[in-house]
Design an enzyme around this catalytic site. Structure first.
Site, PDB file in Angstrom:
ATOM      1  N   ARG A 111       0.847  -1.187   0.000  1.00 44.05           N
ATOM      2  CA  ARG A 111       0.000   0.000   0.000  1.00 44.05           C
ATOM      3  C   ARG A 111       0.888   1.245   0.000  1.00 44.05           C
ATOM      4  O   ARG A 111       1.915   1.288   0.687  1.00 44.05           O
ATOM      5  CB  ARG A 111      -0.930   0.033   1.216  1.00 44.05           C
ATOM      6  CG  ARG A 111      -2.088  -0.957   1.154  1.00 44.05           C
ATOM      7  CD  ARG A 111      -3.071  -0.596   0.059  1.00 44.05           C
ATOM      8  NE  ARG A 111      -4.224  -1.474   0.012  1.00 44.05           N
ATOM      9  CZ  ARG A 111      -4.332  -2.539  -0.757  1.00 44.05           C
ATOM     10  NH1 ARG A 111      -3.296  -2.898  -1.530  1.00 44.05           N
ATOM     11  NH2 ARG A 111      -5.431  -3.271  -0.768  1.00 44.05           N
ATOM     12  N   GLU A 166      -3.508   7.116  -5.229  1.00 45.25           N
ATOM     13  CA  GLU A 166      -3.786   6.558  -6.557  1.00 45.25           C
ATOM     14  C   GLU A 166      -5.101   7.100  -7.130  1.00 45.25           C
ATOM     15  O   GLU A 166      -6.065   7.261  -6.390  1.00 45.25           O
ATOM     16  CB  GLU A 166      -3.888   5.028  -6.457  1.00 45.25           C
ATOM     17  CG  GLU A 166      -2.622   4.358  -6.017  1.00 45.25           C
ATOM     18  CD  GLU A 166      -2.805   2.854  -5.827  1.00 45.25           C
ATOM     19  OE1 GLU A 166      -3.902   2.330  -6.132  1.00 45.25           O
ATOM     20  OE2 GLU A 166      -1.872   2.209  -5.362  1.00 45.25           O
ATOM     21  N   HIS A 225      -0.673  -0.172 -10.119  1.00 49.07           N
ATOM     22  CA  HIS A 225      -1.307  -1.122  -9.194  1.00 49.07           C
ATOM     23  C   HIS A 225      -1.740  -2.385  -9.934  1.00 49.07           C
ATOM     24  O   HIS A 225      -2.928  -2.734  -9.982  1.00 49.07           O
ATOM     25  CB  HIS A 225      -2.507  -0.483  -8.482  1.00 49.07           C
ATOM     26  CG  HIS A 225      -2.803  -1.144  -7.165  1.00 49.07           C
ATOM     27  ND1 HIS A 225      -3.308  -0.454  -6.086  1.00 49.07           N
ATOM     28  CD2 HIS A 225      -2.670  -2.441  -6.745  1.00 49.07           C
ATOM     29  CE1 HIS A 225      -3.479  -1.287  -5.067  1.00 49.07           C
ATOM     30  NE2 HIS A 225      -3.096  -2.498  -5.446  1.00 49.07           N
TER      31      HIS A 225
END
Length: 307
Positions: free
Chosen positions: A233, A262, A280
């Protein structure tokens, strides 16, 4: 069989998985927060299961409106928006797809490490731009024989460690407490692990408890030839400290698949040529997303009562 009522708390679960759930359960959702609120108001007393991507907040207040809840199945590995303490207090099982996606994420972690140390993105541009005809590309850095520090040794961290060992690397790890039966060297804090690592891979959960865990002191302990890889993360890393270290040469390179805000990635990070950036992609293959969906269906099938 008697059909249990299951709430799909957040969008993003594949259509095939939703269809499989609809064959087995009375399905509610997904929807936006107002729609979910209305569904809970109308049907909360009979909702026995929840399927979620982990992106929608599931807090104590919402759980309090679900007195019949027996099981929560998370499509992703990330649980940082779920009040796990409140679930534990009520004895409600929580499953996630970390086992289903571990190998895929581990593959990406290894790829990011190699790409960062061998500067493969810059090498690709060197060829495409015609520079190879004028000059050889600069030497990169090897991974063979290096110490690889794993911040987290769950399904994903363990899968990375196995791959690293096969490449001739030497794993060590940091978790809240030593893992029983694990022979890798153990460090009790992130800074100590960084000081004993040539490659530092973040594979621990996100959430408030780990926000900013990889701070300026941890990054400084890595050194100018080290590589940081984050497939966990974004909020775990102090972004300004990371950017400063990469720009100044205090840290050699980085491979990043996750970011604090993000999909907004800091311009300063995007302009560095010693960083490999991915949007991601950890579990983003057809095969693994299918397996993740199947894990949700299998988990919720515990609610099926014959008769």
């Amino acid at each position: 069989m008697r059909r249990a009522t299951v709430l799909v708390l957040s969008s993003g679960i594949p259509a095939a998985t939703i269809a499989a759930l609809a064959e087995r359960f009375d399905l509610l959702g997904p929807g936006d927060p107002d729609e979910i609120d209305a569904l809970v108001a109308a049907h909360g007393a009979r909702i026995r299961g929840i399927a979620t991507t982990g992106k929608a907040r599931l807090d104590r207040a919402l759980l309090g409106r679900l007195p019949a809840l027996e099981l929560l199945a998370c499509y992703s590995a990330g649980l940082d928006k779920i009040d796990t303490e409140a679930l534990a207090e009520r004895g409600i099982p929580l499953t996630n797809s970390s086992a289903a996606l571990a190998d895929e994420v581990a593959d990406l972690a290894i790829a990011l490490m190699i790409m960062a140390r061998r500067r493969l993105v810059a090498a690709d541009a060197h060829v495409r731009g015609g520079a190879w005809a004028k000059a050889a590309f600069p030497l990169g850095r090897s991974v063979t024989g290096l110490r690889i520090g794993l911040l987290g040794l769950g399904h994903i961290g363990s899968a990375i460690a196995r791959r690293a060992e096969a490449m001739g690397m030497h794993p060590r790890y940091c978790t809240r407490r030593p893992v029983a039966g694990c022979a890798y060297p153990y460090h009790g804090d992130a800074r100590a692990l960084a000081a004993d690592s040539d490659v530092f891979v973040i594979a621990c959960p996100g959430g408030p408890a780990n926000r900013g865990l990889v701070d300026r002191s941890v990054i400084a302990a890595l050194g100018p030839e080290a590589t940081l890889v984050n497939i966990a993360r974004g909020e775990i890393v102090d972004d300004p400290a990371l950017i400063e270290a990469l720009a100044s040469g205090q840290l050699g390179s980085a491979g990043l698949d996750v970011f604090a805000d993000e999909p907004n990635v800091p311009l300063a990070l995007r302009q560095l040529d010693n960083v490999v950036l991915a949007p991601h992609l950890g579990s983003a293959t057809v095969e693994t997303r299918h397996a993740m969906g199947e894990s949700v269906v299998r988990a919720l099938e515990r609610l099926i009562v014959p008769g």
